[in-house]
Design an enzyme around this catalytic site. Structure first.
Site, PDB file in Angstrom:
ATOM      1  N   GLU A 192       0.783  -1.208  -0.012  1.00 15.88           N
ATOM      2  CA  GLU A 192       0.193  -0.072   0.083  1.00 15.88           C
ATOM      3  C   GLU A 192       0.913   1.382  -0.017  1.00 15.88           C
ATOM      4  OE1 GLU A 192      -2.187   0.326   3.347  1.00 15.88           O
ATOM      5  OE2 GLU A 192      -3.664   1.726   2.497  1.00 15.88           O
TER       6      GLU A 192
ATOM      7  N   LYS B 159      -9.659   2.630  -2.076  1.00 14.19           N
ATOM      8  CA  LYS B 159      -9.675   1.787  -0.799  1.00 14.19           C
ATOM      9  C   LYS B 159     -10.967   2.320  -0.306  1.00 14.19           C
ATOM     10  CE  LYS B 159      -7.182   1.815   3.496  1.00 14.19           C
ATOM     11  NZ  LYS B 159      -5.880   2.110   4.153  1.00 14.19           N
TER      12      LYS B 159
ATOM     13  N   CYS C  90      -5.733  -2.680   2.141  1.00 13.54           N
ATOM     14  CA  CYS C  90      -5.488  -2.655   3.838  1.00 13.54           C
ATOM     15  C   CYS C  90      -6.570  -2.644   4.516  1.00 13.54           C
ATOM     16  CB  CYS C  90      -4.781  -1.343   3.916  1.00 13.54           C
ATOM     17  SG  CYS C  90      -3.899  -1.444   5.613  1.00 13.54           S
TER      18      CYS C  90
END
Lengths: 429, 429
Positions: free
Chosen positions: A164, A241, A278
């Site tokens: 990430e 994300k 994540c």
């Protein structure tokens, strides 16, 4: 964006790639064998005080018959060992990064040939002090990744994924804006995307490049975004994300918002892939929707630190592989990053200069619940795993989780849950 | 239903309970201490060939400092040891079952007192040959459970849960109907519910009793059902198995259908609880809906065998505790059950007489990702775990998974998924 810094770097990089890359256009054939589980290890231990690898401890202390049972219970069916070419082993040794290779097999079918794909997971430290000029920090990371991707290409990797926000330190702990927001780039034509496009074409490799994105076309805002680049070099698309943390030093919601790209799946030459960035790994529905859109491999590029999450790390991506009949690839950053200005963490402790230890431990999980060992907790590393995508449907036909999922019931219940007048179904005496 | 067999058994049981139970109306005070992690062990190893306990192997071989790190990574924050009274230890020794006690703590708050609850997880073998008369098989299991629940009461257990279909062998592998469907009882007034009501009143304990249910009021059909009995002795309600397996020898869909009781949560004197039976643990949405209805502890009474699922067992219930900010209690049956008539398993192997080894390994997971060691893989056992329910909200406030869950988005997406014309969101070059 980035026009000032693009030229010198692109030139240096092109020269470097020309120098080193010519002989690798055709990757050498990689023979492999399924053998006794041995954790391959290359590169030195570079830090003390941190356990280097959970699996090394288990294998170092638990004798023969018992380790087989311990492994079966903890890690499922033993993966095969992927025999990696000398050129890659030497590159890893010279480049001081760990290199491991495994095979996750499927049964032979009559109507489908095996659908063999090699994925590469790269975890790495930042390469310079966080006080260096932004351009130098990016340059050093590009250089590091170029080396590791070249090694991946010699291992026959088809799809590689970086960690990430790989072009920068994970500076969101500081809550400072400059210089960190200067690391943001256009997903479509920033210097990092151009860099990855070049690698993709050169090595015929799909590249997943998670960056801090600046979207100039929509008010100049920032996003946490994975750019997916086809093996042809084209930008296939991007996946933002979906879930943004507000925990500990993960002050990310001060920088960017929840993604608006939904649960896109990318059809590549090597299978259907998706990217769950994540914190999205804590949300089972997030994995689920990528899977329902057809993902056979879901990558989870992450940045997470020891005290907070390490006992969750082996659980969540693996559970997602099991629950959704797909492969998952969990990638974590590694090392400790120091920042010039001190900051506090909302935990009653004194101001300090680092986020804690990013514990690496990147791994791949299979739909049948088996998983590979993880990369090191302390070193840069490249994990190469050969998957047979046929295992997804084979496992689905065996376990039937989607057939037995009762999604109509849950669609109704979930719709009720989101209503302001939702009343939990509680039985009282 | 069951009228013929109820009377003699009830009489025998009442006499037995009168004989042994009087002195235990007030459980002795249980002092406890948080100490170095030691796996308590009582009772002998009763089988060879099977690893008795994963945790024993880890602790037996890995030295001091390393085991602490291995434990932290694998199991999260070290649980405290619950000091159990001698009367319970002696009962376990005499009754040849394992007894373990742990504490999963929460932080101190200013406005809420700790909400301490002790849960008891019971795993046990069947007590007679599967060829014995049905009434004898049930009798022997009631007797075994009475002993173990009595021990649980001396440990101060507030809520006890038995394994799936606890009054019978897990005979669904055979695909035979008689005599196995004769084990089915009314959830409201069958002999097993009456037995449990008596225990509940006697020990002031909530009892979760998962049985094969026969519903005479709705066409005499069968269900896989957990009956929840209040500490007052009242039947609080029932929760039917929501997802039914069609895998391996789990031919359960030949016996009963997917449950129609939704995701009820039961408000007891000791907290809000729910029951997710066996195969439901593979379905993240199932855990999720119990949690959204307010469950603080979700019990997962199961029956599952080694080769099929053992590497999934430590993952799924634990992931559910993490993802939903609640406690989960995973209970598996133990031992190998032999059946008179041979049967095949759809796996190309020869006809045989058993289902495989039920590996026990019952454990409790906390919302912060920590978990207790498991009970034995081979022995009957009682796991007593003291929970502070305040940890649920504390973890939720810290990690915010529900706040960041974006359920409106998923409600829409899930509704789309269930439509016949749903098209996966796939990006192509």
């Amino acid at each position: 964006m980035g026009g000032n810094i693009m030229l010198p770097w692109i030139m240096i990089r092109k020269r470097k790639l020309r120098e080193g890359g010519g002989s690798l256009a055709t990757p050498p054939p990689c023979s492999y064998q399924v053998s006794k589980l041995v954790v391959q290890k290359f590169g030195a231990v570079t830090m003390s005080g941190e356990l280097e690898s959970l699996e090394q401890v288990l294998q170092g202390h638990i004798p023969g018959q018992e380790i087989k049972e311990v492994w079966r219970i903890l890690y499922g069916k033993e993966p095969g060992i992927l025999d990696l070419p000398d050129v890659a082993v030497n590159a890893a040794s010279q480049g001081q990064f760990e290199l491991k290779g495994f095979i996750l097999e499927a049964a032979t079918e009559q109507l489908r040939r095996p659908r063999i794909v090699r994925v590469g997971l790269i975890q790495n430290k930042i390469q310079t002090a966080t006080t260096e000029p932004v351009v130098e920090q990016i340059y050093a990371l590009h250089k590091r990744i170029a080396t590791m991707v070249e090694a991946a290409s010699t291992c026959g990797v088809n799809i590689v994924c970086f960690q990430e926000a790989w072009t920068m330190p994970f500076a969101f702990c500081t809550r400072e804006k400059l210089p960190w927001t200067e690391f943001a780039e256009s997903a479509e034509n920033g210097i990092t995307t151009k860099f990855c496009q070049e690698l993709a074409r050169k090595y015929n490799m799909v590249i997943i490049s998670p960056i801090l994105e600046r979207d100039e076309s929509h008010g100049d805002v920032l996003w946490n975004t994975a750019v997916v680049i086809s093996n042809t070099g084209a930008v296939l698309g991007k996946s933002r994300k979906n879930h943004i943390p507000r925990i500990g030093d993960f002050n990310e919601s001060s920088y960017y918002m929840e993604g608006n790209t939904g649960h896109k799946v990318f059809q590549t030459a090597f299978g259907k892939i998706a990217v769950n960035i994540c914190y999205g790994r804590h949300h089972p529905l997030n994995w689920f929707m990528y899977s329902m859109n057809g993902a056979e491999i879901i990558f989870n590029p992450s940045a997470t630190v020891g005290e907070l999450s390490e006992s969750l790390w082996p659980i969540e991506a693996r559970n997602a592989a099991i629950a959704n009949h797909c492969f998952t690839c969990a990638i974590n950053r590694v090392g400790t990053e120091h920042f010039e200005n001190e900051f506090t963490s909302g935990d009653g402790k004194k101001a300090h200069h680092d986020f804690g230890h990013f514990y690496g431990s990147s791994y791949v999980s299979a739909p049948d619940g088996s998983r590979t060992p993880g990369l090191s907790r302390v070193n840069d590393g490249l994990l190469v795993v050969e998957l047979d995508l046929n295992l997804c449907r084979q496992t689905s036909d065996k376990w039937n989780f989607k057939m037995t999922g009762r999604y109509e019931m849950y669609a109704e219940e979930l719709a009720r849950v989101t209503k302001a007048d939702f009343q939990p179904d509680i039985v009282r005496e």
